[in-house]
Design a protein around this motif. Structure first.
Motif, PDB file in Angstrom:
ATOM      1  N   ALA A 103       0.993  -1.309  -0.174  1.00  0.00           N
ATOM      2  CA  ALA A 103      -0.182  -0.111  -0.149  1.00  0.00           C
ATOM      3  C   ALA A 103       0.663   1.066  -0.181  1.00  0.00           C
ATOM      4  CB  ALA A 103      -0.927   0.131   1.066  1.00  0.00           C
ATOM      5  N   LEU A 104       1.764   1.006   0.822  1.00  0.00           N
ATOM      6  CA  LEU A 104       2.686   1.936   1.167  1.00  0.00           C
ATOM      7  C   LEU A 104       3.206   2.239  -0.843  1.00  0.00           C
ATOM      8  CD1 LEU A 104       5.008   1.718   4.468  1.00  0.00           C
ATOM      9  CD2 LEU A 104       3.045   3.942   3.429  1.00  0.00           C
ATOM     10  N   VAL A 105       4.084   1.393  -1.463  1.00  0.00           N
ATOM     11  CA  VAL A 105       4.359   1.819  -2.766  1.00  0.00           C
ATOM     12  C   VAL A 105       3.553   2.151  -3.973  1.00  0.00           C
ATOM     13  CG1 VAL A 105       5.080   0.331  -4.683  1.00  0.00           C
ATOM     14  CG2 VAL A 105       6.714  -0.193  -2.370  1.00  0.00           C
ATOM     15  N   ARG A 106       2.387   1.445  -3.399  1.00  0.00           N
ATOM     16  CA  ARG A 106       0.951   2.280  -4.072  1.00  0.00           C
ATOM     17  C   ARG A 106       1.213   3.587  -4.337  1.00  0.00           C
ATOM     18  NH1 ARG A 106      -1.617  -1.565  -3.371  1.00  0.00           N
ATOM     19  NH2 ARG A 106      -3.147  -0.649  -1.794  1.00  0.00           N
ATOM     20  N   VAL A 107       0.919   4.083  -3.329  1.00  0.00           N
ATOM     21  CA  VAL A 107       0.940   5.216  -2.948  1.00  0.00           C
ATOM     22  C   VAL A 107       1.165   6.157  -3.138  1.00  0.00           C
ATOM     23  CG1 VAL A 107      -0.387   6.953  -1.005  1.00  0.00           C
ATOM     24  CG2 VAL A 107      -1.546   4.627  -1.123  1.00  0.00           C
ATOM     25  N   ALA A 108       2.579   5.981  -2.453  1.00  0.00           N
ATOM     26  CA  ALA A 108       3.741   7.024  -3.045  1.00  0.00           C
ATOM     27  C   ALA A 108       3.788   6.599  -4.309  1.00  0.00           C
ATOM     28  CB  ALA A 108       5.344   5.892  -2.333  1.00  0.00           C
ATOM     29  N   LEU A 109       3.927   5.945  -5.738  1.00  0.00           N
ATOM     30  CA  LEU A 109       3.603   6.003  -6.622  1.00  0.00           C
ATOM     31  C   LEU A 109       2.872   6.789  -7.676  1.00  0.00           C
ATOM     32  CD1 LEU A 109       5.158   2.508  -7.761  1.00  0.00           C
ATOM     33  CD2 LEU A 109       6.411   4.696  -7.946  1.00  0.00           C
ATOM     34  N   GLU A 110       1.399   6.548  -6.897  1.00  0.00           N
ATOM     35  CA  GLU A 110       0.606   7.443  -7.603  1.00  0.00           C
ATOM     36  C   GLU A 110       0.755   8.758  -6.827  1.00  0.00           C
ATOM     37  OE1 GLU A 110      -2.431   6.026  -4.680  1.00  0.00           O
ATOM     38  OE2 GLU A 110      -3.199   4.541  -6.337  1.00  0.00           O
ATOM     39  N   LEU A 111       1.572   9.286  -6.405  1.00  0.00           N
ATOM     40  CA  LEU A 111       1.315  10.652  -5.823  1.00  0.00           C
ATOM     41  C   LEU A 111       3.049  11.498  -6.307  1.00  0.00           C
ATOM     42  CD1 LEU A 111       0.733  10.671  -1.493  1.00  0.00           C
ATOM     43  CD2 LEU A 111      -0.313  11.502  -3.459  1.00  0.00           C
ATOM     44  N   PHE A 112       4.233  10.365  -6.307  1.00  0.00           N
ATOM     45  CA  PHE A 112       5.377  11.038  -7.545  1.00  0.00           C
ATOM     46  C   PHE A 112       4.229  11.046  -8.742  1.00  0.00           C
ATOM     47  CE2 PHE A 112       7.549   8.111  -4.775  1.00  0.00           C
ATOM     48  CZ  PHE A 112       8.236   9.091  -3.564  1.00  0.00           C
ATOM     49  N   THR A 113       4.243  10.411  -9.811  1.00  0.00           N
ATOM     50  CA  THR A 113       3.065  10.735 -11.198  1.00  0.00           C
ATOM     51  C   THR A 113       2.503  11.785 -10.712  1.00  0.00           C
ATOM     52  OG1 THR A 113       1.936   8.606 -10.457  1.00  0.00           O
ATOM     53  CG2 THR A 113       4.046   8.424 -11.277  1.00  0.00           C
ATOM     54  N   ALA A 114       1.333  11.639 -10.119  1.00  0.00           N
ATOM     55  CA  ALA A 114       0.837  13.004  -9.975  1.00  0.00           C
ATOM     56  C   ALA A 114       0.809  14.086  -9.636  1.00  0.00           C
ATOM     57  CB  ALA A 114      -0.632  12.428  -8.836  1.00  0.00           C
ATOM     58  N   GLN A 115       1.824  14.723  -8.826  1.00  0.00           N
ATOM     59  CA  GLN A 115       2.351  15.636  -8.368  1.00  0.00           C
ATOM     60  C   GLN A 115       3.624  16.023  -7.868  1.00  0.00           C
ATOM     61  OE1 GLN A 115       0.385  15.726  -4.516  1.00  0.00           O
ATOM     62  NE2 GLN A 115       2.632  15.084  -3.671  1.00  0.00           N
ATOM     63  N   GLY A 116       4.679  15.059  -8.342  1.00  0.00           N
ATOM     64  CA  GLY A 116       5.949  14.987  -8.475  1.00  0.00           C
ATOM     65  C   GLY A 116       6.582  14.323  -7.752  1.00  0.00           C
ATOM     66  N   TYR A 117       7.562  13.596  -7.739  1.00  0.00           N
ATOM     67  CA  TYR A 117       8.921  13.171  -6.717  1.00  0.00           C
ATOM     68  C   TYR A 117       9.188  13.724  -5.939  1.00  0.00           C
ATOM     69  CZ  TYR A 117      12.122  10.441  -4.239  1.00  0.00           C
ATOM     70  OH  TYR A 117      13.370  10.310  -3.649  1.00  0.00           O
ATOM     71  N   GLU A 118       9.346  14.981  -6.058  1.00  0.00           N
ATOM     72  CA  GLU A 118      10.222  16.298  -4.903  1.00  0.00           C
ATOM     73  C   GLU A 118       9.087  17.070  -4.411  1.00  0.00           C
ATOM     74  OE1 GLU A 118      13.868  16.157  -3.933  1.00  0.00           O
ATOM     75  OE2 GLU A 118      14.585  15.923  -6.049  1.00  0.00           O
ATOM     76  N   THR A 175       6.705  15.074  -2.933  1.00  0.00           N
ATOM     77  CA  THR A 175       5.901  14.563  -2.459  1.00  0.00           C
ATOM     78  C   THR A 175       6.284  14.151  -1.806  1.00  0.00           C
ATOM     79  OG1 THR A 175       4.550  13.530  -4.266  1.00  0.00           O
ATOM     80  CG2 THR A 175       4.956  12.334  -1.735  1.00  0.00           C
ATOM     81  N   THR A 176       5.708  14.717   0.168  1.00  0.00           N
ATOM     82  CA  THR A 176       6.667  14.305   1.718  1.00  0.00           C
ATOM     83  C   THR A 176       5.999  12.623   1.712  1.00  0.00           C
ATOM     84  OG1 THR A 176       4.381  15.027   2.632  1.00  0.00           O
ATOM     85  CG2 THR A 176       6.417  16.919   2.082  1.00  0.00           C
ATOM     86  N   VAL A 177       7.345  12.297   2.922  1.00  0.00           N
ATOM     87  CA  VAL A 177       6.525  11.327   3.530  1.00  0.00           C
ATOM     88  C   VAL A 177       5.167  10.996   4.760  1.00  0.00           C
ATOM     89  CG1 VAL A 177       7.394   9.396   5.298  1.00  0.00           C
ATOM     90  CG2 VAL A 177       9.156  10.150   3.592  1.00  0.00           C
ATOM     91  N   ASP A 178       4.485  12.731   4.876  1.00  0.00           N
ATOM     92  CA  ASP A 178       3.915  13.000   5.584  1.00  0.00           C
ATOM     93  C   ASP A 178       2.026  12.893   4.673  1.00  0.00           C
ATOM     94  OD1 ASP A 178       4.978  12.929   8.221  1.00  0.00           O
ATOM     95  OD2 ASP A 178       4.451  14.906   7.960  1.00  0.00           O
ATOM     96  N   GLU A 179       1.898  12.798   3.449  1.00  0.00           N
ATOM     97  CA  GLU A 179       1.388  13.055   2.807  1.00  0.00           C
ATOM     98  C   GLU A 179       1.090  11.553   2.282  1.00  0.00           C
ATOM     99  OE1 GLU A 179       1.365  15.907  -0.679  1.00  0.00           O
ATOM    100  OE2 GLU A 179       3.263  15.691  -0.257  1.00  0.00           O
ATOM    101  N   ILE A 180       1.804   9.954   2.361  1.00  0.00           N
ATOM    102  CA  ILE A 180       2.372   9.226   1.735  1.00  0.00           C
ATOM    103  C   ILE A 180       1.461   8.433   2.823  1.00  0.00           C
ATOM    104  CG2 ILE A 180       3.126   6.372   1.895  1.00  0.00           C
ATOM    105  CD1 ILE A 180       5.667   8.768  -0.468  1.00  0.00           C
ATOM    106  N   THR A 181       2.656   8.285   4.003  1.00  0.00           N
ATOM    107  CA  THR A 181       1.870   7.694   4.832  1.00  0.00           C
ATOM    108  C   THR A 181       0.018   7.982   5.749  1.00  0.00           C
ATOM    109  OG1 THR A 181       2.715   9.576   6.663  1.00  0.00           O
ATOM    110  CG2 THR A 181       3.490   7.517   6.448  1.00  0.00           C
ATOM    111  N   ASP A 182      -0.158   9.793   5.516  1.00  0.00           N
ATOM    112  CA  ASP A 182      -1.587   9.806   5.653  1.00  0.00           C
ATOM    113  C   ASP A 182      -2.726   9.372   5.280  1.00  0.00           C
ATOM    114  OD1 ASP A 182      -0.581  11.894   7.431  1.00  0.00           O
ATOM    115  OD2 ASP A 182      -0.693  13.027   6.405  1.00  0.00           O
ATOM    116  N   ALA A 183      -2.018   8.978   3.756  1.00  0.00           N
ATOM    117  CA  ALA A 183      -3.243   8.505   3.053  1.00  0.00           C
ATOM    118  C   ALA A 183      -2.905   6.912   2.972  1.00  0.00           C
ATOM    119  CB  ALA A 183      -2.334   8.514   1.542  1.00  0.00           C
TER     120      ALA A 183
END
Length: 234
Positions: free
Chosen positions: A19-34, A36-44
């Motif tokens: 789930a962390l990988v999936r959400v991280a990639l979704e956020l990275f591809t949608a809004q950019g890697y730089e 995106t914060t870890v907090d955003e990933i963990t909150d999701a």
């Protein structure tokens, strides 16, 4: 207090990691890697930062998690190739063997389309592109050692395992980049492109580039026979 079975705990951990990988990639591809914060990933995912760092050293590890899984599948496939198979052919057949199962393996972690989009994200993100090149160099060294072990060679004395792996990996990088920049992001598209490039790899290396010699033509079997006559076995 009831103790949770070990198998169930392992499955829950795997689901959390996926789930962390999936959400991280979704956020990275949608809004950019730089961006995106870890907090955003963990909150999701509704877990703590501590949980995230239990699985990953940082965002970079999450970005490359699926690729690391596919690389592990490839190494396993290469180890399973017949011991007498020439190195370039073993590497080629291992790639094709992995492609027969990779869609299912990737889809168990992230949607296949998201995995495809992550390639473009890596190519367009300087920090990730640099990390990708570094990781690729490390992976090539592991692969070269595997080839050396298969052939009973000492890499300190014989450069051929590294040369073969460098040439093969170069083809994989070129085809991956061309594919990720195209419109057809289906696995079938990169497979066809890679097959075409690999068909030309050994004949191109065997040809006399400066002597005006004609390019090797014919079927794959004919080109392989030509190569065996003109190159020493690795």
């Amino acid at each position: 207090m009831a103790v949770e079975p070990t198998g169930l705990r392992a499955r829950k951990k795997q689901r959390t990691r996926d789930a962390l990988v999936r959400v991280a990639l979704e956020l990275f591809t949608a809004q950019g890697y730089e961006e995106t914060t870890v907090d955003e990933i963990t909150d999701a995912v509704e877990v703590s930062q501590r949980t995230f760092f239990r699985y990953f050293a940082g965002k970079e590890d999450a970005a490359f998690a699926v690729q690391e899984m596919t690389e592990s599948l490839y190494l396993d496939a290469l180890r399973a190739r017949p011991p007498g198979e020439p190195p370039l052919e073993a590497m080629r057949q291992a790639v094709f063997a992995v492609w027969d199962v990779i869609e299912v393996a990737v889809s168990e972690i992230v949607p296949l389309e998201l995995h495809m989009r992550s390639f473009r994200m890596i190519e367009s993100t300087p920090a990730l592109l640099a990390a990708h090149l570094r990781r690729s160099a490390e992976a090539e060294e592991v692969l070269a050692q595997l080839i050396a072990d298969r052939e009973g060679l000492d890499m300190a004395l014989d450069p051929r395992p590294r040369v073969a792996v460098a040439a093969f990996s170069g083809v994989m990088r070129v085809t991956g980049r061309l594919w990720s920049q195209g419109e057809d992001l289906r696995p079938e598209a990169v497979r066809r492109l890679t097959e075409t490039f690999l068909d030309h790899l050994t004949p191109a290396l065997a040809g006399d580039w400066r002597g005006g010699g004609a390019a090797v033509r014919g079927t794959s079997a004919e080109r392989a026979a030509h190569t065996e006559r003109h190159l020493p076995a690795l």
